[in-house]
Enzyme design. Structure first.
Site, PDB file in Angstrom:
ATOM      1  N   LYS A  40       0.838  -1.202   0.000  1.00  0.00           N
ATOM      2  CA  LYS A  40       0.000   0.000   0.000  1.00  0.00           C
ATOM      3  C   LYS A  40       0.876   1.256   0.000  1.00  0.00           C
ATOM      4  O   LYS A  40       2.096   1.169   0.231  1.00  0.00           O
ATOM      5  CB  LYS A  40      -0.931  -0.066   1.212  1.00  0.00           C
ATOM      6  CG  LYS A  40      -1.881  -1.280   1.178  1.00  0.00           C
ATOM      7  CD  LYS A  40      -2.804  -1.293   2.379  1.00  0.00           C
ATOM      8  CE  LYS A  40      -3.784  -2.461   2.326  1.00  0.00           C
ATOM      9  NZ  LYS A  40      -4.747  -2.427   3.464  1.00  0.00           N
TER      10      LYS A  40
ATOM     11  N   PHE B   7     -15.375   4.165   7.941  1.00  0.00           N
ATOM     12  CA  PHE B   7     -13.953   4.480   7.709  1.00  0.00           C
ATOM     13  C   PHE B   7     -13.571   4.468   6.231  1.00  0.00           C
ATOM     14  O   PHE B   7     -12.438   4.788   5.878  1.00  0.00           O
ATOM     15  CB  PHE B   7     -13.043   3.534   8.509  1.00  0.00           C
ATOM     16  CG  PHE B   7     -13.182   2.063   8.157  1.00  0.00           C
ATOM     17  CD1 PHE B   7     -12.584   1.537   7.018  1.00  0.00           C
ATOM     18  CD2 PHE B   7     -13.907   1.205   8.975  1.00  0.00           C
ATOM     19  CE1 PHE B   7     -12.710   0.189   6.695  1.00  0.00           C
ATOM     20  CE2 PHE B   7     -14.035  -0.149   8.664  1.00  0.00           C
ATOM     21  CZ  PHE B   7     -13.436  -0.657   7.518  1.00  0.00           C
TER      22      PHE B   7
ATOM     23  N   ARG C 221      -1.155 -14.478   4.497  1.00  0.00           N
ATOM     24  CA  ARG C 221      -1.996 -13.872   5.537  1.00  0.00           C
ATOM     25  C   ARG C 221      -1.292 -13.982   6.894  1.00  0.00           C
ATOM     26  O   ARG C 221      -1.369 -13.070   7.708  1.00  0.00           O
ATOM     27  CB  ARG C 221      -3.376 -14.563   5.598  1.00  0.00           C
ATOM     28  CG  ARG C 221      -4.271 -14.368   4.380  1.00  0.00           C
ATOM     29  CD  ARG C 221      -4.777 -12.956   4.179  1.00  0.00           C
ATOM     30  NE  ARG C 221      -5.554 -12.445   5.279  1.00  0.00           N
ATOM     31  CZ  ARG C 221      -6.305 -11.321   5.203  1.00  0.00           C
ATOM     32  NH1 ARG C 221      -6.384 -10.633   4.053  1.00  0.00           N
ATOM     33  NH2 ARG C 221      -6.952 -10.875   6.243  1.00  0.00           N
TER      34      ARG C 221
ATOM     35  N   THR D  61      -5.512  -7.743  10.703  1.00  0.00           N
ATOM     36  CA  THR D  61      -5.946  -6.463  10.125  1.00  0.00           C
ATOM     37  C   THR D  61      -5.801  -5.324  11.125  1.00  0.00           C
ATOM     38  O   THR D  61      -5.257  -4.267  10.794  1.00  0.00           O
ATOM     39  CB  THR D  61      -7.433  -6.563   9.699  1.00  0.00           C
ATOM     40  OG1 THR D  61      -7.601  -7.706   8.857  1.00  0.00           O
ATOM     41  CG2 THR D  61      -7.871  -5.306   8.973  1.00  0.00           C
TER      42      THR D  61
ATOM     43  N   ARG E 227       2.627  -6.434   9.589  1.00  0.00           N
ATOM     44  CA  ARG E 227       1.819  -5.383  10.216  1.00  0.00           C
ATOM     45  C   ARG E 227       2.220  -5.197  11.678  1.00  0.00           C
ATOM     46  O   ARG E 227       2.270  -4.073  12.183  1.00  0.00           O
ATOM     47  CB  ARG E 227       0.335  -5.726  10.087  1.00  0.00           C
ATOM     48  CG  ARG E 227      -0.176  -5.538   8.654  1.00  0.00           C
ATOM     49  CD  ARG E 227      -1.545  -6.163   8.489  1.00  0.00           C
ATOM     50  NE  ARG E 227      -2.185  -5.801   7.228  1.00  0.00           N
ATOM     51  CZ  ARG E 227      -3.320  -6.334   6.813  1.00  0.00           C
ATOM     52  NH1 ARG E 227      -3.941  -7.254   7.536  1.00  0.00           N
ATOM     53  NH2 ARG E 227      -3.855  -5.955   5.653  1.00  0.00           N
TER      54      ARG E 227
ATOM     55  N   ASN F  31      -1.982   0.023   6.954  1.00  0.00           N
ATOM     56  CA  ASN F  31      -1.375  -1.213   7.455  1.00  0.00           C
ATOM     57  C   ASN F  31      -0.519  -1.914   6.404  1.00  0.00           C
ATOM     58  O   ASN F  31      -0.364  -3.137   6.416  1.00  0.00           O
ATOM     59  CB  ASN F  31      -2.456  -2.133   8.042  1.00  0.00           C
ATOM     60  CG  ASN F  31      -3.500  -2.525   7.017  1.00  0.00           C
ATOM     61  OD1 ASN F  31      -3.403  -2.146   5.854  1.00  0.00           O
ATOM     62  ND2 ASN F  31      -4.490  -3.282   7.426  1.00  0.00           N
TER      63      ASN F  31
ATOM     64  N   HIS G 272      -1.733  -5.555   1.432  1.00  0.00           N
ATOM     65  CA  HIS G 272      -2.951  -6.326   1.159  1.00  0.00           C
ATOM     66  C   HIS G 272      -2.548  -7.719   0.699  1.00  0.00           C
ATOM     67  O   HIS G 272      -1.594  -7.867  -0.061  1.00  0.00           O
ATOM     68  CB  HIS G 272      -3.781  -5.662   0.051  1.00  0.00           C
ATOM     69  CG  HIS G 272      -4.842  -6.597  -0.477  1.00  0.00           C
ATOM     70  ND1 HIS G 272      -6.049  -6.775   0.162  1.00  0.00           N
ATOM     71  CD2 HIS G 272      -4.845  -7.451  -1.528  1.00  0.00           C
ATOM     72  CE1 HIS G 272      -6.756  -7.690  -0.497  1.00  0.00           C
ATOM     73  NE2 HIS G 272      -6.050  -8.117  -1.522  1.00  0.00           N
TER      74      HIS G 272
HETATM   75  P1  IDP Z   1      -7.468  -7.243   5.393  1.00  0.00           P
HETATM   76  O1  IDP Z   1      -6.700  -6.179   4.654  1.00  0.00           O
HETATM   77  O2  IDP Z   1      -6.703  -7.759   6.579  1.00  0.00           O
HETATM   78  O3  IDP Z   1      -7.980  -8.343   4.502  1.00  0.00           O
HETATM   79  P2  IDP Z   1     -10.200  -6.134   5.417  1.00  0.00           P
HETATM   80  O4  IDP Z   1     -11.209  -6.374   6.483  1.00  0.00           O
HETATM   81  O5  IDP Z   1     -10.398  -6.776   4.093  1.00  0.00           O
HETATM   82  O6  IDP Z   1      -8.767  -6.524   6.041  1.00  0.00           O
HETATM   83  O7  IDP Z   1     -10.107  -4.552   5.266  1.00  0.00           O
HETATM   84  C1  IDP Z   1      -9.410  -3.980   4.176  1.00  0.00           C
HETATM   85  C2  IDP Z   1      -8.600  -2.789   4.653  1.00  0.00           C
HETATM   86  O8  IDP Z   1      -9.464  -1.785   5.175  1.00  0.00           O
HETATM   87  C3  IDP Z   1      -7.651  -3.104   5.817  1.00  0.00           C
HETATM   88  O9  IDP Z   1      -6.441  -3.692   5.403  1.00  0.00           O
HETATM   89  C4  IDP Z   1      -7.433  -1.721   6.398  1.00  0.00           C
HETATM   90  O10 IDP Z   1      -6.529  -0.949   5.602  1.00  0.00           O
HETATM   91  C5  IDP Z   1      -8.830  -1.118   6.262  1.00  0.00           C
HETATM   92  N1  IDP Z   1      -9.630  -1.336   7.474  1.00  0.00           N
HETATM   93  C6  IDP Z   1     -10.285  -2.476   7.825  1.00  0.00           C
HETATM   94  N2  IDP Z   1     -10.941  -2.338   9.005  1.00  0.00           N
HETATM   95  C7  IDP Z   1     -10.703  -1.076   9.415  1.00  0.00           C
HETATM   96  C8  IDP Z   1     -11.105  -0.313  10.572  1.00  0.00           C
HETATM   97  O11 IDP Z   1     -11.814  -0.794  11.471  1.00  0.00           O
HETATM   98  N3  IDP Z   1     -10.636   0.980  10.640  1.00  0.00           N
HETATM   99  C9  IDP Z   1      -9.859   1.538   9.678  1.00  0.00           C
HETATM  100  N4  IDP Z   1      -9.467   0.865   8.572  1.00  0.00           N
HETATM  101  C10 IDP Z   1      -9.877  -0.424   8.436  1.00  0.00           C
HETATM  102 MG    MG Z   2      -9.379  -8.259   2.998  1.00  0.00          MG
END
Ligand code: IDP
Ligand code: MG
Length: 132
Positions: A9, A57, A85, A91, A102, A112, A115
């Site tokens: 990212k 968000f 993962r 996350t 992370r 973070n 992806h």
């Molecule tokens: P992942 O990246 O671990 O698969 P996802 O739930 O698919 O997690 O969410 C995608 C991205 O959205 C996360 O990597 C993060 O950048 C952002 N994100 C997810 N949940 C939150 C939150 O609660 N607050 C702020 N950003 C979030």
């Molecule tokens: Mg995801």
């Protein structure tokens, strides 16, 4: 051989830790078979993040993800979807264990660094989305 879609990212590139993250992927034994930098548009991002596009968000996430180039990669290896993962970490930054990407580099949940596809099925969809 299994493949996954990995995307460094914008913060990973801005902070200059892309090389360190790639080293971790390579040390694990996975192979980077394709890589390119690109600037994400709002439309493709909404498609990619359709499962969270209605969250409060999302506007902040959109601003962040379109703030600079990302590094898109296809990574290959046995059970690489799950393995990546695990390397990435949770996350939520406060749940990401030390030793994970992370856990070692992220200090908030939005920014973070990385992806990774969450299933083999989604990996194929995401590879098609970003590598046509
Ligand atoms: P992942 O990246 O671990 O698969 P996802 O739930 O698919 O997690 O969410 C995608 C991205 O959205 C996360 O990597 C993060 O950048 C952002 N994100 C997810 N949940 C939150 C939150 O609660 N607050 C702020 N950003 C979030
Ligand atoms: Mg995801």
């Amino acid at each position: 051989m299994e493949r996954t879609y990995i995307m460094l990212k914008p913060d990973a590139l801005k902070r200059g830790v892309a090389g360190e993250i790639i080293s971790r992927i390579e040390r694990k034994g996975y192979k980077i078979v394709e890589a390119k930098t690109m600037q994400l548009g709002k439309e493709v991002l909404k498609e990619h993040y359709a499962h969270i596009a209605d969250k409060p968000f999302y506007p902040e996430l959109e601003a962040y993800m379109t703030s600079g180039p990302v590094l898109a990669m296809i990574v290959e290896g046995p059970d690489v979807v799950l393995g990546m993962r695990i390397l990435m970490g949770a996350t939520k930054f406060e749940e990401a264990a030390p030793g994970t990407i992370r856990g070692d580099y992220a200090f908030c949940t939005t920014e973070n660094l990385i992806h990774g596809s969450d299933s083999v099925e989604n990996a194929e969809i995401e590879i098609k989305r970003f590598f046509k």
